[in-house]
Motif scaffolding. Structure first.
Motif, PDB file in Angstrom:
ATOM      1  N   GLU A   1      40.834  32.545  35.061  1.00  0.00           N
ATOM      2  CA  GLU A   1      41.326  33.058  33.775  1.00  0.00           C
ATOM      3  C   GLU A   1      40.515  32.496  32.602  1.00  0.00           C
ATOM      4  N   LEU A   2      40.212  31.209  32.661  1.00  0.00           N
ATOM      5  CA  LEU A   2      39.406  30.612  31.590  1.00  0.00           C
ATOM      6  C   LEU A   2      37.993  31.187  31.579  1.00  0.00           C
ATOM      7  N   ARG A   3      37.434  31.384  32.747  1.00  0.00           N
ATOM      8  CA  ARG A   3      36.073  31.914  32.834  1.00  0.00           C
ATOM      9  C   ARG A   3      36.011  33.366  32.379  1.00  0.00           C
ATOM     10  N   LYS A   4      37.075  34.111  32.609  1.00  0.00           N
ATOM     11  CA  LYS A   4      37.134  35.481  32.091  1.00  0.00           C
ATOM     12  C   LYS A   4      37.174  35.450  30.567  1.00  0.00           C
ATOM     13  N   LYS A   5      38.006  34.555  30.032  1.00  0.00           N
ATOM     14  CA  LYS A   5      38.143  34.422  28.584  1.00  0.00           C
ATOM     15  C   LYS A   5      36.813  34.036  27.928  1.00  0.00           C
ATOM     16  N   GLU A   6      36.070  33.176  28.585  1.00  0.00           N
ATOM     17  CA  GLU A   6      34.791  32.692  28.072  1.00  0.00           C
ATOM     18  C   GLU A   6      33.625  33.613  28.438  1.00  0.00           C
ATOM     19  N   ASN A   7      33.897  34.631  29.260  1.00  0.00           N
ATOM     20  CA  ASN A   7      32.854  35.516  29.798  1.00  0.00           C
ATOM     21  C   ASN A   7      31.746  34.710  30.483  1.00  0.00           C
ATOM     22  N   ASN A   8      32.159  33.718  31.258  1.00  0.00           N
ATOM     23  CA  ASN A   8      31.249  32.843  31.998  1.00  0.00           C
ATOM     24  C   ASN A   8      30.929  33.510  33.332  1.00  0.00           C
ATOM     25  N   LEU A   9      29.901  34.352  33.331  1.00  0.00           N
ATOM     26  CA  LEU A   9      29.591  35.148  34.519  1.00  0.00           C
ATOM     27  C   LEU A   9      29.198  34.297  35.734  1.00  0.00           C
ATOM     28  N   PRO A  10      28.314  33.299  35.599  1.00  0.00           N
ATOM     29  CA  PRO A  10      28.018  32.484  36.788  1.00  0.00           C
ATOM     30  C   PRO A  10      29.265  31.781  37.325  1.00  0.00           C
TER      31      PRO A  10
ATOM     32  N   ALA B   1      39.464  39.079  50.893  1.00  0.00           N
ATOM     33  CA  ALA B   1      38.217  38.304  50.913  1.00  0.00           C
ATOM     34  C   ALA B   1      37.040  39.197  50.531  1.00  0.00           C
ATOM     35  N   LEU B   2      37.010  40.405  51.086  1.00  0.00           N
ATOM     36  CA  LEU B   2      35.912  41.324  50.760  1.00  0.00           C
ATOM     37  C   LEU B   2      35.926  41.706  49.282  1.00  0.00           C
ATOM     38  N   GLU B   3      37.115  41.927  48.720  1.00  0.00           N
ATOM     39  CA  GLU B   3      37.209  42.226  47.286  1.00  0.00           C
ATOM     40  C   GLU B   3      36.589  41.099  46.465  1.00  0.00           C
ATOM     41  N   ASP B   4      36.943  39.866  46.827  1.00  0.00           N
ATOM     42  CA  ASP B   4      36.426  38.707  46.095  1.00  0.00           C
ATOM     43  C   ASP B   4      34.916  38.588  46.252  1.00  0.00           C
ATOM     44  N   TYR B   5      34.426  38.716  47.483  1.00  0.00           N
ATOM     45  CA  TYR B   5      32.992  38.574  47.730  1.00  0.00           C
ATOM     46  C   TYR B   5      32.189  39.696  47.078  1.00  0.00           C
ATOM     47  N   PHE B   6      32.739  40.908  47.092  1.00  0.00           N
ATOM     48  CA  PHE B   6      32.026  42.005  46.430  1.00  0.00           C
ATOM     49  C   PHE B   6      32.038  41.819  44.905  1.00  0.00           C
ATOM     50  N   ALA B   7      33.117  41.243  44.355  1.00  0.00           N
ATOM     51  CA  ALA B   7      33.146  40.936  42.912  1.00  0.00           C
ATOM     52  C   ALA B   7      32.069  39.907  42.592  1.00  0.00           C
ATOM     53  N   SER B   8      31.946  38.892  43.444  1.00  0.00           N
ATOM     54  CA  SER B   8      30.916  37.875  43.260  1.00  0.00           C
ATOM     55  C   SER B   8      29.521  38.494  43.372  1.00  0.00           C
ATOM     56  N   LEU B   9      29.336  39.353  44.373  1.00  0.00           N
ATOM     57  CA  LEU B   9      28.044  40.014  44.580  1.00  0.00           C
ATOM     58  C   LEU B   9      27.661  40.869  43.366  1.00  0.00           C
ATOM     59  N   LYS B  10      28.632  41.570  42.810  1.00  0.00           N
ATOM     60  CA  LYS B  10      28.367  42.425  41.646  1.00  0.00           C
ATOM     61  C   LYS B  10      27.872  41.581  40.464  1.00  0.00           C
ATOM     62  N   ILE B  11      28.535  40.455  40.235  1.00  0.00           N
ATOM     63  CA  ILE B  11      28.136  39.586  39.125  1.00  0.00           C
ATOM     64  C   ILE B  11      26.769  38.970  39.399  1.00  0.00           C
ATOM     65  N   ASP B  12      26.573  38.459  40.632  1.00  0.00           N
ATOM     66  CA  ASP B  12      25.280  37.859  40.984  1.00  0.00           C
ATOM     67  C   ASP B  12      24.150  38.872  40.836  1.00  0.00           C
ATOM     68  N   SER B  13      24.417  40.129  41.186  1.00  0.00           N
ATOM     69  CA  SER B  13      23.408  41.183  41.056  1.00  0.00           C
ATOM     70  C   SER B  13      23.108  41.450  39.586  1.00  0.00           C
ATOM     71  N   LEU B  14      24.162  41.479  38.779  1.00  0.00           N
ATOM     72  CA  LEU B  14      24.004  41.677  37.339  1.00  0.00           C
ATOM     73  C   LEU B  14      23.162  40.549  36.730  1.00  0.00           C
ATOM     74  N   LEU B  15      23.386  39.331  37.215  1.00  0.00           N
ATOM     75  CA  LEU B  15      22.648  38.162  36.717  1.00  0.00           C
ATOM     76  C   LEU B  15      21.265  38.024  37.351  1.00  0.00           C
ATOM     77  N   LYS B  16      21.000  38.885  38.343  1.00  0.00           N
ATOM     78  CA  LYS B  16      19.735  38.812  39.093  1.00  0.00           C
ATOM     79  C   LYS B  16      19.542  37.407  39.688  1.00  0.00           C
ATOM     80  N   ASP B  17      20.623  36.910  40.317  1.00  0.00           N
ATOM     81  CA  ASP B  17      20.634  35.576  40.928  1.00  0.00           C
ATOM     82  C   ASP B  17      20.459  35.731  42.440  1.00  0.00           C
ATOM     83  N   PRO B  18      19.217  35.631  42.937  1.00  0.00           N
ATOM     84  CA  PRO B  18      18.989  35.868  44.366  1.00  0.00           C
ATOM     85  C   PRO B  18      19.715  34.884  45.270  1.00  0.00           C
ATOM     86  N   SER B  19      19.885  33.649  44.835  1.00  0.00           N
ATOM     87  CA  SER B  19      20.607  32.669  45.644  1.00  0.00           C
ATOM     88  C   SER B  19      22.081  33.062  45.760  1.00  0.00           C
TER      89      SER B  19
END
Length: 190
Positions: A99-108, A130-148
């Motif tokens: 919730e705090l990270r959403k408020k701060e828009n802290n994508l990583p 679990a898949l919902e969570d991992y796909f949400a993480s993947l979407k953000i990581d892709s947006l950030l272009k974070d290969p790791s």
């Protein structure tokens, strides 16, 4: 130093940082030093001591309205509870961080927390969540272009499919993650 396994030196430096922060009345630095001491304890499996440091950081961060610091500390507390298989308390703390990270828009931070929540859901065999969570993480990581981050998310998705006995999907995601890890020369990940 804690990443290299030199817990003694890392603890010494974190303790010095804590002393300096207190001396110069740097509350944000004090809370960060407490977090670092907690992380060192976590890496050593000293979970009670780690929680003690994290719980000392929280009121400091609340007093100075350090939402980024609070989300970091809540996430760290969640990691400890997750390591202890106390998934209810882990989930509670991850949600506070989320919730705090959403408020701060802290994508990583959001990507990391979604990933951590996904781990809990996976352990509970709640594969769809679990898949919902991992796909949400993947979407953000892709947006950030974070290969790791992308490779971690792909591997976690693969593990869920493997546990759910959907082996073709698991193999597909493992191969995608492996390709990225090879490009990154991530030996541990490979």
């Amino acid at each position: 130093l804690w990443l290299t396994g030199d817990y003694s030196k890392s603890s010494t430096y974190a303790q010095k940082a804590l002393e300096i922060a207190r001396k110069i009345k740097d509350k944000k630095g004090e809370a960060m030093a407490l977090n670092n001491l907690g992380i060192v304890c976590d890496y050593q499996g000293k979970y009670a001591s780690a929680l003690d440091y994290y719980f000392k950081a929280l009121p400091i961060q609340k007093a100075i309205n350090d939402n980024a610091g609070l989300s970091y500390t809540y996430n760290n507390i969640g990691l400890i509870y997750s390591n202890q298989n106390n998934f209810q308390k882990a989930f509670e703390n991850y949600n506070l961080a989320l919730e705090l990270r959403k408020k701060e828009n802290n994508l990583p931070g959001l990507a990391s927390t979604y990933n951590n929540i996904g781990i809990i859901h996976m352990h509970q065999k709640k594969y769809d969540l679990a898949l919902e969570d991992y796909f949400a993480s993947l979407k953000i990581d892709s947006l950030l272009k974070d290969p790791s981050g992308i490779s971690t998310s792909l591997s976690n998705i693969a593990i869920v499919y493997m546990d759910a006995k959907e082996y073709d999907k698991a193999l597909d995601y493992f191969n995608k993650g492996l390709k990225l890890r090879i490009e990154l020369n991530d030996q541990r990940g490979i």
